[in-house]
Design a protein around this motif. Structure first.
Motif, PDB file in Angstrom:
ATOM      1  N   MET A   1       0.841  -1.196   0.000  1.00 52.31           N
ATOM      2  CA  MET A   1       0.000   0.000   0.000  1.00 52.31           C
ATOM      3  C   MET A   1       0.882   1.253   0.000  1.00 52.31           C
ATOM      4  SD  MET A   1      -3.136   1.056   2.543  1.00 52.31           S
ATOM      5  CE  MET A   1      -2.203   1.048   4.073  1.00 52.31           C
ATOM      6  N   THR A   2       0.496   2.243  -0.815  1.00 53.27           N
ATOM      7  CA  THR A   2       1.148   3.556  -0.762  1.00 53.27           C
ATOM      8  C   THR A   2       0.067   4.631  -0.779  1.00 53.27           C
ATOM      9  OG1 THR A   2       1.355   4.092  -3.148  1.00 53.27           O
ATOM     10  CG2 THR A   2       3.014   2.608  -2.199  1.00 53.27           C
ATOM     11  N   LEU A   3       0.264   5.662   0.024  1.00 53.58           N
ATOM     12  CA  LEU A   3      -0.685   6.780   0.093  1.00 53.58           C
ATOM     13  C   LEU A   3       0.076   8.096   0.220  1.00 53.58           C
ATOM     14  CD1 LEU A   3      -3.251   5.392   2.718  1.00 53.58           C
ATOM     15  CD2 LEU A   3      -3.670   5.676   0.277  1.00 53.58           C
ATOM     16  N   HIS A   4      -0.283   9.082  -0.603  1.00 54.95           N
ATOM     17  CA  HIS A   4       0.330  10.401  -0.428  1.00 54.95           C
ATOM     18  C   HIS A   4      -0.530  11.542  -0.964  1.00 54.95           C
ATOM     19  CE1 HIS A   4       1.393   9.824  -4.654  1.00 54.95           C
ATOM     20  NE2 HIS A   4       1.631  11.118  -4.716  1.00 54.95           N
ATOM     21  N   ARG A   5      -1.597  11.247  -1.733  1.00 56.54           N
ATOM     22  CA  ARG A   5      -2.431  12.309  -2.307  1.00 56.54           C
ATOM     23  C   ARG A   5      -3.130  13.106  -1.207  1.00 56.54           C
ATOM     24  NH1 ARG A   5      -1.348  13.246  -7.700  1.00 56.54           N
ATOM     25  NH2 ARG A   5      -0.760  11.247  -8.625  1.00 56.54           N
ATOM     26  N   PRO A   6      -3.164  14.427  -1.328  1.00 57.37           N
ATOM     27  CA  PRO A   6      -3.839  15.264  -0.325  1.00 57.37           C
ATOM     28  C   PRO A   6      -5.274  14.829  -0.053  1.00 57.37           C
ATOM     29  CG  PRO A   6      -2.570  16.642  -1.813  1.00 57.37           C
ATOM     30  CD  PRO A   6      -2.495  15.249  -2.374  1.00 57.37           C
ATOM     31  N   SER A   7      -5.985  14.395  -1.100  1.00 53.82           N
ATOM     32  CA  SER A   7      -7.391  13.984  -0.927  1.00 53.82           C
ATOM     33  C   SER A   7      -7.533  12.784  -0.009  1.00 53.82           C
ATOM     34  CB  SER A   7      -8.021  13.662  -2.293  1.00 53.82           C
ATOM     35  OG  SER A   7      -7.302  12.620  -2.945  1.00 53.82           O
ATOM     36  N   ASN A   8      -6.449  12.026   0.169  1.00 56.15           N
ATOM     37  CA  ASN A   8      -6.491  10.843   1.032  1.00 56.15           C
ATOM     38  C   ASN A   8      -5.820  11.043   2.382  1.00 56.15           C
ATOM     39  OD1 ASN A   8      -7.911   9.077  -0.710  1.00 56.15           O
ATOM     40  ND2 ASN A   8      -6.050   8.649  -1.863  1.00 56.15           N
ATOM     41  N   VAL A   9      -4.796  11.889   2.438  1.00 56.56           N
ATOM     42  CA  VAL A   9      -3.993  11.937   3.658  1.00 56.56           C
ATOM     43  C   VAL A   9      -4.055  13.250   4.438  1.00 56.56           C
ATOM     44  CG1 VAL A   9      -2.374  10.277   2.647  1.00 56.56           C
ATOM     45  CG2 VAL A   9      -1.850  12.716   2.547  1.00 56.56           C
ATOM     46  N   ASP A  10      -4.680  14.272   3.874  1.00 57.80           N
ATOM     47  CA  ASP A  10      -4.646  15.572   4.552  1.00 57.80           C
ATOM     48  C   ASP A  10      -5.664  15.728   5.674  1.00 57.80           C
ATOM     49  OD1 ASP A  10      -2.524  16.408   3.122  1.00 57.80           O
ATOM     50  OD2 ASP A  10      -3.498  18.102   2.126  1.00 57.80           O
ATOM     51  N   GLU A  11      -6.634  14.825   5.732  1.00 58.68           N
ATOM     52  CA  GLU A  11      -7.665  14.914   6.774  1.00 58.68           C
ATOM     53  C   GLU A  11      -7.577  13.653   7.629  1.00 58.68           C
ATOM     54  OE1 GLU A  11     -11.094  13.672   7.635  1.00 58.68           O
ATOM     55  OE2 GLU A  11     -10.657  15.126   9.218  1.00 58.68           O
ATOM     56  N   GLU A  12      -7.329  13.836   8.923  1.00 60.39           N
ATOM     57  CA  GLU A  12      -7.017  12.703   9.792  1.00 60.39           C
ATOM     58  C   GLU A  12      -8.102  11.635   9.821  1.00 60.39           C
ATOM     59  OE1 GLU A  12      -5.856  13.923  13.688  1.00 60.39           O
ATOM     60  OE2 GLU A  12      -3.958  14.789  13.023  1.00 60.39           O
ATOM     61  N   GLU A  13      -9.349  12.048   9.967  1.00 61.10           N
ATOM     62  CA  GLU A  13     -10.439  11.065  10.054  1.00 61.10           C
ATOM     63  C   GLU A  13     -10.593  10.296   8.754  1.00 61.10           C
ATOM     64  OE1 GLU A  13     -12.071  10.000  12.774  1.00 61.10           O
ATOM     65  OE2 GLU A  13     -10.592  11.299  13.748  1.00 61.10           O
ATOM     66  N   GLN A  14     -10.411  10.985   7.630  1.00 62.27           N
ATOM     67  CA  GLN A  14     -10.486  10.339   6.326  1.00 62.27           C
ATOM     68  C   GLN A  14      -9.375   9.287   6.182  1.00 62.27           C
ATOM     69  OE1 GLN A  14     -12.435  10.371   3.506  1.00 62.27           O
ATOM     70  NE2 GLN A  14     -10.988   8.927   2.605  1.00 62.27           N
ATOM     71  N   LEU A  15      -8.161   9.662   6.567  1.00 63.86           N
ATOM     72  CA  LEU A  15      -7.032   8.744   6.489  1.00 63.86           C
ATOM     73  C   LEU A  15      -7.241   7.544   7.405  1.00 63.86           C
ATOM     74  CD1 LEU A  15      -4.170   8.110   5.458  1.00 63.86           C
ATOM     75  CD2 LEU A  15      -3.282   9.509   7.342  1.00 63.86           C
ATOM     76  N   LYS A  16      -7.732   7.816   8.606  1.00 64.16           N
ATOM     77  CA  LYS A  16      -7.979   6.741   9.580  1.00 64.16           C
ATOM     78  C   LYS A  16      -9.012   5.756   9.062  1.00 64.16           C
ATOM     79  CE  LYS A  16      -8.998   6.038  14.498  1.00 64.16           C
ATOM     80  NZ  LYS A  16      -9.268   6.711  15.792  1.00 64.16           N
ATOM     81  N   ALA A  17     -10.096   6.264   8.508  1.00 63.94           N
ATOM     82  CA  ALA A  17     -11.164   5.408   7.993  1.00 63.94           C
ATOM     83  C   ALA A  17     -10.676   4.567   6.817  1.00 63.94           C
ATOM     84  CB  ALA A  17     -12.359   6.272   7.573  1.00 63.94           C
TER      85      ALA A  17
END
Length: 364
Positions: free
Chosen positions: A206-222
């Motif tokens: 798994m890799t994640l770095h896009r702002p739409s996925n990682v910039d909001e904590e609850e979104q990233l956590k979910a």
């Protein structure tokens, strides 16, 4: 002729490596073609060291503008100021930009204002998502470019719709795949393989770095929680991007099957990808590599500038929609993932075609 080649981030160097090799080959045949490699320093990456250049046999940059971090506007301004000085001190006949980072756009603007021709490698790709800084970079760059080298017929069509003459568009293939195929037999097993007791096709990457996925904590956590839950029977290897690391430090996301690891080198990371059951990512470049390596790829984005990876390859888009993610996992774990194919001209010869066209354009 003299070509100034611009790179602003680690993926750019992977794209220019085969181009430089093709230039060197033409020179050995007696062609009057020279290059100067300029690193803008847009992305300061501690892994972008001498070892990285040695690993992929990439010549060290002739110049580093050392722009480093800042806002979009600060970076763009600093790159333009630095590159203007570079061109004044080292005149050239052609500026070559690659990809879609801020350096690509900024150096294109500077070159055109200095009345220097520009060629764009990976021209014409579009995601349709104007929230992506890269999409703006692509649009501005292609509005000023003189010669367009494309990775797909989709990109050709995008450019033709803009009214660009077909005589200036060259469908050459994908230079990123040139680098992949050249180094495929050199992929090496990382130490974490034995430490995590991984086995072929029995783990996920798994890799994640896009702002739409990682910039909001609850979104990233979910998002991470959902993926870990769906992939509970498999180890999930997560090389953590520095951008993502900052957010993860504030979250308590510890799962038995989720393994956070440091970013890996090119040869080690692609060893993991090639042997994975699947890759979950929001990267565009990785979707190209998984397509060529025939590895299932679940992309956490709603759109892609590389539709051929979906229409022809092994990639599907799910955004951050939990139902779509679950559906993709169901298909994957049932063994019913689609059979992908390699897109046209993704054959390891793209850079040779690029330099062949340039020698003809300039009648060398």
């Amino acid at each position: 002729m003299n070509i100034t080649i611009v790179a602003g981030a680690r993926p750019n160097f992977m794209k220019i490596a085969p181009i430089i090799e093709a230039i060197q080959h033409k020179r050995s045949e007696g062609f009057n073609i020279n290059y100067r490699l300029v690193h803008t320093g847009q992305h300061y990456d501690k892994n972008l060291s001498g070892a990285f250049f040695e690993e992929l046999n990439i010549p060290l940059p002739d110049s580093n503008l050392e722009v480093k971090s800042g806002t979009q506007a600060e970076q763009t301004a600093a790159i333009m100021i630095g590159f203007e000085k570079e061109l004044r001190l080292n005149p050239c006949d052609l500026v070559m930009v690659v990809g879609d980072v801020t350096s690509t756009m900024a150096c294109t603007i500077v070159a055109k204002k200095a009345h220097i021709k520009v060629t764009h490698v990976e021209a014409g790709i579009r995601s349709g998502d104007m929230r992506m800084p890269e999409e703006i970079n692509r649009i501005v760059t292609d509005s000023l470019t003189d010669y367009f080298f494309t990775t797909s017929t989709y990109a050709n069509e995008n450019l033709e719709r803009l009214g660009i003459s077909k005589s200036n568009i060259f469908f050459v293939g994908n230079v990123m795949i040139d680098t992949l195929l050249k180094n495929k037999n050199r992929f090496k097993k990382p130490k974490l393989w034995d430490n995590l007791m991984l086995s072929n096709k029995n783990y996920l990457v798994m890799t994640l770095h896009r702002p739409s996925n990682v910039d909001e904590e609850e979104q990233l956590k979910a998002l991470i929680t959902k993926i870990v839950e769906l992939g509970k029977d498999y180890p999930i290897v997560f090389p953590v991007h520095p951008r993502t690391q900052k957010l993860l430090s504030n979250l308590n996301l510890n799962f038995k099957n989720l393994h956070y690891v440091n970013p890996l080198g090119y040869l080690e990371f692609n060893y993991l990808v090639e042997n994975a059951k699947a890759v979950i990512t929001d990267s565009g470049g990785i979707t190209e590599e998984t397509t060529v390596m025939n590895v299932p790829c679940i992309t956490l984005r709603n759109s892609t500038e590389r539709p051929e990876t979906c229409n022809i390859g092994t990639n599907i888009l799910v955004g951050n929609d939990s139902k779509k993610i679950e559906s993709a996992f169901n298909v994957l774990l049932s063994g019913a993932w689609k059979q992908g194919h390699i897109p046209e001209l993704w054959d390891g010869q793209a850079a040779k075609r690029i330099i062949h066209h340039i020698t003809h354009i300039y009648k060398l």
